[in-house]
Design a protein around this motif. Sequence first.
Motif, short mmCIF file in Angstrom:
data_model
loop_
_atom_site.label_atom_id
_atom_site.label_comp_id
_atom_site.label_asym_id
_atom_site.label_seq_id
_atom_site.Cartn_x
_atom_site.Cartn_y
_atom_site.Cartn_z
N ASP A 78 -33.02 -84.40 -0.20
CA ASP A 78 -33.06 -85.72 -0.84
C ASP A 78 -31.66 -86.32 -0.96
O ASP A 78 -30.67 -85.59 -1.03
CB ASP A 78 -33.65 -85.54 -2.24
CG ASP A 78 -34.22 -86.82 -2.81
OD1 ASP A 78 -34.21 -87.86 -2.12
OD2 ASP A 78 -34.70 -86.77 -3.96
N ASP A 79 -31.58 -87.64 -0.99
CA ASP A 79 -30.32 -88.36 -1.23
C ASP A 79 -29.25 -87.94 -0.23
O ASP A 79 -28.06 -87.84 -0.57
CB ASP A 79 -29.77 -88.09 -2.65
CG ASP A 79 -30.69 -88.60 -3.74
OD1 ASP A 79 -31.67 -89.28 -3.42
OD2 ASP A 79 -30.41 -88.30 -4.91
N GLU A 94 -34.41 -94.18 2.74
CA GLU A 94 -34.78 -94.57 1.39
C GLU A 94 -34.25 -95.97 1.07
O GLU A 94 -33.28 -96.43 1.68
CB GLU A 94 -34.17 -93.61 0.36
CG GLU A 94 -34.53 -92.16 0.52
CD GLU A 94 -34.13 -91.35 -0.72
OE1 GLU A 94 -33.00 -90.88 -0.78
OE2 GLU A 94 -34.97 -91.24 -1.64
CA CA Z 1 -33.75 -89.95 -3.00
#
Ligand code: CA
Length: 276
Positions: free
Chosen positions: A176-177, A233
């Motif tokens: 993630d990220d 995202e």
């Molecule tokens: Ca994220």
Amino acid sequence: SAKAEGKGRSQIFHAQMDTEYHYRQRLKADLRQAVVGGQLHLAFQPLVDLETRKVVTCEALARWTHPEFGPVPPAVFIPLAEEMGLISQITAWVLHKAVEECARWSWPVAVGVNVSARDFRGIDLPVLVDLALERSGLPPDRLEIEVTETAVIEERDRARSVLKALADRGTAIALDDFGTGYSSLSYLSALPFTKLKIDRSFVADISVNPRALRLLSNVARLGRDLDLKVVAEGVETEAQLDAIATQTSVQQVQGYFFSRPLSAKDIAELIERFNG
Ligand code: CA
Ligand code: C2E
Ligand code: CA
Ligand code: CA
């Protein structure tokens, strides 16, 4: 005078810090009650496949409506929960609730659950996942565990064994990220990731800045080279979506352009609308 101004500013600063401090203390006191007392709920945000334009996954996002202050953002209460040793309880609750909702959806869409660095020690995640899947009847490949770079680096050895146990079950493991944490990339090959979620900071300027678009495109290619599903995202505009679809190898997008995080009821309707 400049000096008096400086003094005024510093008084304001101290007053703010004081309020901030008391606000945090109050939130800490109330968070424990919120967790046991059912004040948390989940929102779900779709990830859309660019080829089919269908919803493929919905990410579960924790929400807390404080009885007095109203909604408290997870960026505020998740770190508090980590400090207080409450995060594992929240993760366990999110996991159960998320798979329970997912099992109700009318299409075989997966559900994404965020885990914290502390969850690699605080709980036996694989056992918890088994329990949640068993209870809901959901197959392991309908679950995606999302973990940040920071979390896997903080708990490197534990993260490796826990993520491997989950991946062995067929559960997807998303980084993630991506791009916001450490610059060391070695864990990308050392850990069993199946998905790369490129942080929204790589998307923000792509429709106005050609270099930003080239950067996103190259990060996406890196992910594809490693056989990862690649997600962008924070897609907020049609211009961003078009740039991603035509100029990068990103496969899935998430962001306000398709949908904000929705209630359990509304996400079920959105899935029906997109996939039906
Ligand atoms: Ca994220
Ligand atoms: P995240 O995992 O990166 O989740 C995505 C965040 O980006 C969500 O914020 C979502 O509402 C927001 N977002 C989605 N699309 C867009 C967009 O197009 N533009 C912009 N500006 N933002 C967008 P949210 O729900 O406030 O969550 C913030 C963070 O809190 C999450 O970031 C995650 O790190 C953490 N979090 C949320 N729920 C949980 C949870 O159950 N467990 C853990 N450990 N962390 C959680
Ligand atoms: Ca996430
Ligand atoms: Ca984030």
